[in-house]
Design a protein around this motif. Sequence first.
Motif, PDB file in Angstrom:
ATOM      1  N   TRP A   6      -7.946 -41.592  -4.986  1.00  0.00           N
ATOM      2  CA  TRP A   6      -6.485 -41.426  -5.630  1.00  0.00           C
ATOM      3  C   TRP A   6      -6.515 -40.926  -7.109  1.00  0.00           C
ATOM      4  O   TRP A   6      -5.924 -39.873  -7.392  1.00  0.00           O
ATOM      5  CB  TRP A   6      -5.708 -42.617  -5.583  1.00  0.00           C
ATOM      6  N   ARG A   7      -7.511 -41.257  -7.677  1.00  0.00           N
ATOM      7  CA  ARG A   7      -7.643 -40.873  -9.067  1.00  0.00           C
ATOM      8  C   ARG A   7      -7.900 -39.199  -9.230  1.00  0.00           C
ATOM      9  O   ARG A   7      -7.508 -38.564  -9.701  1.00  0.00           O
ATOM     10  CB  ARG A   7      -8.717 -41.800 -10.062  1.00  0.00           C
ATOM     11  N   LEU A   8      -9.085 -39.160  -8.463  1.00  0.00           N
ATOM     12  CA  LEU A   8      -9.617 -37.639  -8.442  1.00  0.00           C
ATOM     13  C   LEU A   8      -8.373 -36.590  -7.946  1.00  0.00           C
ATOM     14  O   LEU A   8      -8.261 -35.533  -8.475  1.00  0.00           O
ATOM     15  CB  LEU A   8     -10.641 -37.523  -7.251  1.00  0.00           C
ATOM     16  N   ARG A   9      -7.728 -37.250  -6.766  1.00  0.00           N
ATOM     17  CA  ARG A   9      -6.574 -36.416  -6.156  1.00  0.00           C
ATOM     18  C   ARG A   9      -5.536 -36.098  -7.331  1.00  0.00           C
ATOM     19  O   ARG A   9      -5.022 -34.998  -7.394  1.00  0.00           O
ATOM     20  CB  ARG A   9      -6.158 -36.980  -5.133  1.00  0.00           C
ATOM     21  N   VAL A  10      -5.224 -37.185  -8.150  1.00  0.00           N
ATOM     22  CA  VAL A  10      -4.040 -36.880  -8.955  1.00  0.00           C
ATOM     23  C   VAL A  10      -4.657 -36.292 -10.186  1.00  0.00           C
ATOM     24  O   VAL A  10      -3.851 -35.348 -10.871  1.00  0.00           O
ATOM     25  CB  VAL A  10      -3.331 -38.460  -9.348  1.00  0.00           C
ATOM     26  N   ARG A  11      -5.684 -36.724 -10.884  1.00  0.00           N
ATOM     27  CA  ARG A  11      -6.038 -35.872 -12.219  1.00  0.00           C
ATOM     28  C   ARG A  11      -6.597 -34.633 -11.920  1.00  0.00           C
ATOM     29  O   ARG A  11      -6.605 -33.768 -12.738  1.00  0.00           O
ATOM     30  CB  ARG A  11      -6.939 -37.067 -13.092  1.00  0.00           C
ATOM     31  N   TYR A  12      -7.685 -34.589 -10.973  1.00  0.00           N
ATOM     32  CA  TYR A  12      -8.531 -33.436 -10.865  1.00  0.00           C
ATOM     33  C   TYR A  12      -8.080 -32.493  -9.833  1.00  0.00           C
ATOM     34  O   TYR A  12      -8.499 -31.134  -9.691  1.00  0.00           O
ATOM     35  CB  TYR A  12      -9.820 -33.798 -10.646  1.00  0.00           C
ATOM     36  N   VAL A  13      -6.871 -32.525  -9.225  1.00  0.00           N
ATOM     37  CA  VAL A  13      -6.487 -31.797  -8.151  1.00  0.00           C
ATOM     38  C   VAL A  13      -4.855 -31.454  -8.430  1.00  0.00           C
ATOM     39  O   VAL A  13      -4.465 -30.402  -8.784  1.00  0.00           O
ATOM     40  CB  VAL A  13      -6.455 -32.166  -6.639  1.00  0.00           C
ATOM     41  N   ARG A  14      -4.217 -32.653  -8.642  1.00  0.00           N
ATOM     42  CA  ARG A  14      -2.815 -32.322  -8.778  1.00  0.00           C
ATOM     43  C   ARG A  14      -2.281 -31.999 -10.154  1.00  0.00           C
ATOM     44  O   ARG A  14      -1.464 -30.991 -10.312  1.00  0.00           O
ATOM     45  CB  ARG A  14      -1.950 -33.590  -8.152  1.00  0.00           C
ATOM     46  N   HIS A  15      -2.610 -32.743 -11.094  1.00  0.00           N
ATOM     47  CA  HIS A  15      -2.182 -32.231 -12.419  1.00  0.00           C
ATOM     48  C   HIS A  15      -2.832 -31.051 -12.968  1.00  0.00           C
ATOM     49  O   HIS A  15      -2.407 -29.994 -13.605  1.00  0.00           O
ATOM     50  CB  HIS A  15      -2.820 -33.434 -13.351  1.00  0.00           C
ATOM     51  N   GLU A  16      -4.238 -30.899 -12.756  1.00  0.00           N
ATOM     52  CA  GLU A  16      -5.055 -29.814 -13.286  1.00  0.00           C
ATOM     53  C   GLU A  16      -6.344 -29.770 -12.485  1.00  0.00           C
ATOM     54  O   GLU A  16      -7.208 -31.087 -12.461  1.00  0.00           O
ATOM     55  CB  GLU A  16      -5.231 -29.692 -14.762  1.00  0.00           C
ATOM     56  N   PHE A  17      -6.791 -28.678 -11.856  1.00  0.00           N
ATOM     57  CA  PHE A  17      -8.134 -28.783 -11.278  1.00  0.00           C
ATOM     58  C   PHE A  17      -9.113 -28.683 -11.965  1.00  0.00           C
ATOM     59  O   PHE A  17      -9.284 -28.157 -13.225  1.00  0.00           O
ATOM     60  CB  PHE A  17      -7.997 -27.317 -10.274  1.00  0.00           C
ATOM     61  N   HIS A  18     -10.168 -29.570 -11.707  1.00  0.00           N
ATOM     62  CA  HIS A  18     -11.311 -29.938 -12.553  1.00  0.00           C
ATOM     63  C   HIS A  18     -12.529 -29.704 -11.649  1.00  0.00           C
ATOM     64  O   HIS A  18     -12.519 -30.249 -10.490  1.00  0.00           O
ATOM     65  CB  HIS A  18     -11.396 -31.270 -13.166  1.00  0.00           C
ATOM     66  N   PRO A  19     -13.379 -28.996 -12.036  1.00  0.00           N
ATOM     67  CA  PRO A  19     -14.640 -28.918 -10.985  1.00  0.00           C
ATOM     68  C   PRO A  19     -15.480 -30.039 -10.615  1.00  0.00           C
ATOM     69  O   PRO A  19     -16.186 -29.931  -9.544  1.00  0.00           O
ATOM     70  CB  PRO A  19     -15.565 -27.861 -11.940  1.00  0.00           C
ATOM     71  N   ALA A  20     -15.430 -31.175 -11.213  1.00  0.00           N
ATOM     72  CA  ALA A  20     -15.809 -32.403 -11.036  1.00  0.00           C
ATOM     73  C   ALA A  20     -15.549 -32.742  -9.457  1.00  0.00           C
ATOM     74  O   ALA A  20     -16.291 -33.299  -8.693  1.00  0.00           O
ATOM     75  CB  ALA A  20     -15.345 -33.648 -12.093  1.00  0.00           C
TER      76      ALA A  20
END
Length: 348
Positions: free
Chosen positions: A251-265
């Motif tokens: 959930w954290r990866l989806r919200v922070r690194y996909v939904r909010h702003e894409f992050h390569p992590a």
Amino acid sequence: MYRGKTIGVVVTAYNEESFVGEVIETVPAFVDRIYVVDDASPDGCWDVIQRVSARINDNATPERAVADGGESRRVVPIRHAENRGYGAAVKSGYERAVADGIDVVAVMNGDGQMDPEILDRIVDPVVAGEADYAKGNRLRNPGDRRGMSTFRFVGNALLTGLSKFSTGYWSISDPQNGYTAISSDAIEALDLGAVTDEYGFLNHLLTHLNVRGFRVADVPMRAVYGDEESSIRYVTFIRFVSTLLLRSFLWRLRVRYVRHEFHPAVLFYAAGSVGLLAGTAGFVGSVVEAARDGDGLTASMTAVLTLLVSTMSLAAAITMDAEENEALEVTYDERDSTPTGDRDRIER
């Protein structure tokens, strides 16, 4: 009032008839209001809470009262009609404290394991504005964990490792430590209804704090254990929390690194995880093939290479994740030290 801030303490209790009265009585004098939440204890816990609360409230002076419509009680007893879980008890206290206009809300369990004399150290980071949430840490200094059994230490260490993935706070340890403090602003900003009511509450709350961009402080403290008996069923607890941590991580990866702003992590995490599964399956298959036909060298080498690349991908993901969240972590090297590092708030 403490350094210009009103302070509330939530005391959670379930079957703590022998301890909760002393916990209430030893809460430091600078605390403006104490919210004692009995989670439908079947023992005499509620009777003790009512008796001790009445005695303290009868002796409370008017200036100790918090402005909430004229109510002058220092201790507010709250009882759940049915057992709802540790997290639900904390939430009940949080919600009442916010309604009363409390600035900083701490939590102390009713089992007497949390030293009231260090409450100021727990609330200091939040009162000073260095953090939005502060928690005790019994694992950072070897001397602090002398009172912790090997079983408890190993369990806490394993949960710490898993929680780093789940919460994103990579330098924070001892996630099961319930000696905490939080700002009223953070409570109001969080969706408490989405946080579990069970004993995984502390881990789950940290993940929600991370997603909202709140700073967390780790405060060294000594482990204290007495004659209390834990109500936790460890097999059930470990199974529940492990599943919760996995869901929280995704959930954290989806919200922070996909939904909010894409992050390569997120790509490196995905590639590393898939590669580990494929590499492990390939290696097992090569062993079976070698045992059957005596020829599994090529498959084994391919599997090992896949595992190596996958491990490197996960290491890269962890590094990027840790760097992204560094600004949200406030750690202390010693009990009386100032926080380490540059801890500017990131934009929520």
